[in-house]
Design an enzyme around this catalytic site. Structure first.
Site, PDB file in Angstrom:
ATOM      1  N   ASP A 101      -7.230  -5.158   7.495  1.00 28.22           N
ATOM      2  CA  ASP A 101      -6.560  -6.088   6.576  1.00 28.22           C
ATOM      3  C   ASP A 101      -6.092  -7.364   7.278  1.00 28.22           C
ATOM      4  OD1 ASP A 101      -7.004  -4.399   4.490  1.00 28.22           O
ATOM      5  OD2 ASP A 101      -4.958  -3.643   4.333  1.00 28.22           O
ATOM      6  N   ASN A 135       0.812  -1.225   0.000  1.00 27.65           N
ATOM      7  CA  ASN A 135       0.000   0.000   0.000  1.00 27.65           C
ATOM      8  C   ASN A 135       0.840   1.267   0.000  1.00 27.65           C
ATOM      9  OD1 ASN A 135      -2.249  -1.548  -0.136  1.00 27.65           O
ATOM     10  ND2 ASN A 135      -2.848  -1.302   2.018  1.00 27.65           N
ATOM     11  N   ARG A 157     -17.031   0.913  -1.285  1.00 25.65           N
ATOM     12  CA  ARG A 157     -15.832   1.739  -1.432  1.00 25.65           C
ATOM     13  C   ARG A 157     -16.080   3.045  -2.199  1.00 25.65           C
ATOM     14  NH1 ARG A 157     -10.637  -2.028  -1.631  1.00 25.65           N
ATOM     15  NH2 ARG A 157      -9.937  -0.466  -0.166  1.00 25.65           N
ATOM     16  N   ARG A 162      -1.760 -10.501  -5.524  1.00 24.82           N
ATOM     17  CA  ARG A 162      -1.830  -9.036  -5.473  1.00 24.82           C
ATOM     18  C   ARG A 162      -1.021  -8.490  -4.304  1.00 24.82           C
ATOM     19  NH1 ARG A 162      -7.095  -7.185  -3.976  1.00 24.82           N
ATOM     20  NH2 ARG A 162      -5.802  -5.368  -3.757  1.00 24.82           N
ATOM     21  N   CYS A 197     -16.451  -3.314  -4.753  1.00 25.61           N
ATOM     22  CA  CYS A 197     -15.399  -4.286  -4.510  1.00 25.61           C
ATOM     23  C   CYS A 197     -15.980  -5.460  -3.757  1.00 25.61           C
ATOM     24  CB  CYS A 197     -14.337  -3.582  -3.680  1.00 25.61           C
ATOM     25  SG  CYS A 197     -12.950  -4.574  -3.304  1.00 25.61           S
TER      26      CYS A 197
HETATM   27  C1  UD1 Z   1      -6.731   1.431   2.083  1.00 22.72           C
HETATM   28  C2  UD1 Z   1      -5.899   0.191   1.823  1.00 22.72           C
HETATM   29  C3  UD1 Z   1      -6.666  -1.066   2.225  1.00 22.72           C
HETATM   30  C4  UD1 Z   1      -7.165  -0.957   3.651  1.00 22.72           C
HETATM   31  C5  UD1 Z   1      -7.950   0.337   3.854  1.00 22.72           C
HETATM   32  C6  UD1 Z   1      -8.351   0.567   5.306  1.00 22.72           C
HETATM   33  C7  UD1 Z   1      -4.587   0.903  -0.091  1.00 22.72           C
HETATM   34  C8  UD1 Z   1      -4.291   0.709  -1.530  1.00 22.72           C
HETATM   35  N1  UD1 Z   1      -5.575   0.140   0.406  1.00 22.72           N
HETATM   36  O1  UD1 Z   1      -7.856   1.363   1.234  1.00 22.72           O
HETATM   37  O2  UD1 Z   1      -5.783  -2.176   2.108  1.00 22.72           O
HETATM   38  O3  UD1 Z   1      -8.020  -2.051   3.920  1.00 22.72           O
HETATM   39  O4  UD1 Z   1      -7.136   1.465   3.446  1.00 22.72           O
HETATM   40  O5  UD1 Z   1      -7.243   0.537   6.139  1.00 22.72           O
HETATM   41  O6  UD1 Z   1      -3.944   1.672   0.591  1.00 22.72           O
HETATM   42  N2  UD1 Z   1     -14.789   5.746   2.573  1.00 22.72           N
HETATM   43  C9  UD1 Z   1     -15.826   6.608   2.310  1.00 22.72           C
HETATM   44  N3  UD1 Z   1     -15.617   7.583   1.375  1.00 22.72           N
HETATM   45  C10 UD1 Z   1     -14.435   7.728   0.715  1.00 22.72           C
HETATM   46  C11 UD1 Z   1     -13.381   6.847   1.003  1.00 22.72           C
HETATM   47  C12 UD1 Z   1     -13.586   5.864   1.943  1.00 22.72           C
HETATM   48  O7  UD1 Z   1     -16.904   6.502   2.878  1.00 22.72           O
HETATM   49  O8  UD1 Z   1     -14.334   8.636  -0.123  1.00 22.72           O
HETATM   50  C13 UD1 Z   1     -14.964   4.663   3.570  1.00 22.72           C
HETATM   51  C14 UD1 Z   1     -14.836   3.280   2.919  1.00 22.72           C
HETATM   52  O9  UD1 Z   1     -16.058   2.853   2.354  1.00 22.72           O
HETATM   53  C15 UD1 Z   1     -14.431   2.425   4.072  1.00 22.72           C
HETATM   54  C16 UD1 Z   1     -13.591   3.384   4.925  1.00 22.72           C
HETATM   55  O10 UD1 Z   1     -13.909   4.699   4.491  1.00 22.72           O
HETATM   56  O11 UD1 Z   1     -15.554   2.028   4.790  1.00 22.72           O
HETATM   57  C17 UD1 Z   1     -12.103   3.173   4.812  1.00 22.72           C
HETATM   58  O12 UD1 Z   1     -11.723   3.248   3.454  1.00 22.72           O
HETATM   59  P1  UD1 Z   1     -10.305   3.851   3.025  1.00 22.72           P
HETATM   60  O13 UD1 Z   1      -9.525   4.162   4.252  1.00 22.72           O
HETATM   61  O14 UD1 Z   1     -10.547   4.923   2.049  1.00 22.72           O
HETATM   62  O15 UD1 Z   1      -9.666   2.611   2.291  1.00 22.72           O
HETATM   63  P2  UD1 Z   1      -8.755   2.664   0.995  1.00 22.72           P
HETATM   64  O16 UD1 Z   1      -7.910   3.875   1.006  1.00 22.72           O
HETATM   65  O17 UD1 Z   1      -9.569   2.390  -0.206  1.00 22.72           O
END
Ligand code: UD1
Length: 454
Positions: free
Chosen positions: A319, A35, A133, A411, A128
């Protein structure tokens, strides 16, 4: 975790054959963090000078990100775990869906492209296997920085507001501490005019790694790793060398595997503080843990039931929820694991139950009644960390397991079976031909079990 639209088939051509009831012994070298490497590759778009990244893990996700950069005109030179990124001659164009499909982190390029070129066009990363997401936090934050964003035919198109030549600093408060949104906004703000303050920012180590590299590139970012991050925008960023931090999730997976098999192993290099919440739960469940410099040794003993709630860093990482559940299936007593980050991250439950576990899920809380043993069987992993959980369960099971869906494991775990076999595990990758089709395949049908009822 297969992000994207209706990706419903699974590779049948490869599987891991694992002969169960293994004991692990020895040392494991932990790879660079997936990540971190993904977001650092995106950040390299912020400069026309060369970025030299070391300790980049060899993973399919990284390859995909590399292909995205190449599609934008970036020159990549790869040698072992080093990647040299030259983003001097970029052409801003819409990224094809086939390239971004399945790689959530592809969307993280939007902040860097917008900051450097004033425009970006990236297909929606989509839902996903672990949840919807959304990207609202990324979009709202970029709008606050002066971006005009429209979503047309599932493509996010970002430009600067009229008459502006740059993004401008703003106070942004995230509704949830999204890792990706924090990263997108840090990258965008680093070349914006003036000061940006991000409140309720995510504090994950990968964000700290990103800020360290950006600061080496000339950015002015303060308090990375805290809830409030301050970024003073600069005119230009320059090249640098940077070494990706060790992968705390890979590290945690090996520690959990050792605990599940009552084994003693040492992992390194790691940054132990990144694993504090996980080590605490491993100790609480009966393992002995020893930290020495950048290595952690674990001595798996009894396995007692514990309660876990996933949370943003420094809490227990989502994770590692699935791998830890595999450990809890054979714990003494009843454990409870609450998934608080993603709404659909319990894909492993039906499969662990198929192996003899006793898990009931209610409102995203898994109630696990520890059993004495699991039995090996044929399994299809449906997302990255669920697949790791299946491998751990297979290690402790009686008989043989065949784990399919290796495109997920590949991955995020570099040379997983090689590292496990070096620890003494009887594991082998087998190659066949064909694809499972969701609708027809009986193994797959079992995955469609309603987990609430499982
Ligand atoms: C990253 C990691 C992933 C990890 C996750 C949480 C990478 C490539 N992936 O994913 O392995 O599981 O952090 O630690 O770094 N959310 C919203 N709106 C947004 C964005 C997120 O509501 O615009 C919510 C998501 O639905 C989820 C939560 O926030 O419930 C956490 O998501 P986020 O921290 O954004 O995960 P990623 O960055 O996609």
């Amino acid at each position: 975790m297969v992000c994207g639209r209706n990706n419903k088939s699974y590779l049948k051509s490869q599987n891991l054959k694992i002969i169960g009831q293994n004991t692990l012994r020895g040392k494991v070298k932990i790879s660079g963090a997936k990540n971190s490497a993904l977001v650092l590759l995106a950040a390299s778009l912020l400069t026309k000078e060369k970025i030299i990244l070391d300790n980049v893990p060899l993973l399919t996700d990284i390859e995909k990100m590399g292909n995205i950069l190449k599609n934008l005109g970036v020159k990549l030179q790869k040698k072992d775990h080093q990647v040299i990124i030259d983003s001097k001659n970029l052409s801003i164009q819409e990224l094809p869906f086939e390239l971004v499909n399945g790689l959530r982190a592809s969307f993280f390029c939007i902040g860097a492209l917008l900051a450097r070129f004033g425009e970006a066009s990236i297909p929606l990363p989509g839902g996903c296997n672990i949840g919807e997401r959304p990207i609202n936090e990324h979009i709202n934050g970029l709008r606050a920085l002066g971006a005009e964003i429209i979503i047309e035919r599932e493509v996010v198109k970002a430009t600067l507001v009229e008459k502006k030549s740059k993004l401008f600093g703003a106070n942004i408060r995230l509704n949830c501490p999204s890792v990706g949104a924090t990263e997108t906004l840090i990258m965008a703000a680093s070349l914006a005019e003036g000061r940006t303050v991000i409140e309720n920012a995510a504090r994950e180590p990968e964000i700290q790694d990103l800020c360290q590299m950006l600061n080496k590139m000339g950015a002015k970012i303060y308090d990375a790793g805290k809830e409030k991050i301050i970024i003073d925008g600069v005119q230009n960023l320059h090249g640098c060398s940077h070494k990706v931090i060790p992968d705390r999730i890979e590290a945690g997976t090996f520690l959990i595997a050792a605990a599940a098999t009552s084994s003693s192993i040492t992992i390194s290099p790691v940054i132990p503080i990144h694993l504090e919440a996980v080590l605490k739960k491993l100790e609480e469940s009966g393992s002995k843990v020893f930290i020495k410099g950048n290595s952690i040794s674990i001595n798996g003993k009894s396995i007692n039931a514990v309660k876990i709630k996933t949370a943003p860093f420094p809490g227990f990482p989502t994770d590692l929820q699935a791998p830890f559940m595999a450990l809890m299936t054979i714990a003494k007593g009843r454990s409870m694991i609450s998934e608080k980050i993603f709404e659909n991250r319990m894909n492993h439950v039906a499969l662990l139950n198929k192996m003899g576990a006793s898990i009931v899920v209610n409102n995203n809380i898994a109630h696990i009644n520890g059993v004495k043993k699991l039995k090996g069987t044929d399994l299809i992993g449906t997302d990255l960390r669920s697949s790791a959980a299946l491998v751990i369960a297979a290690l402790v099971s009686e008989n043989v397991s065949n784990v399919y869906g290796l495109e997920h494991l590949d991955r995020g775990y570099e040379e997983f079976e090689y590292k496990l076999s070096k620890l003494g595990v009887n594991i082998k990758r087998e190659f066949k031909n064909g694809l499972f089709n969701n609708k027809k395949d009986s193994l797959e049908n079992e995955l469609e079990v309603n987990i609430e009822a499982a």
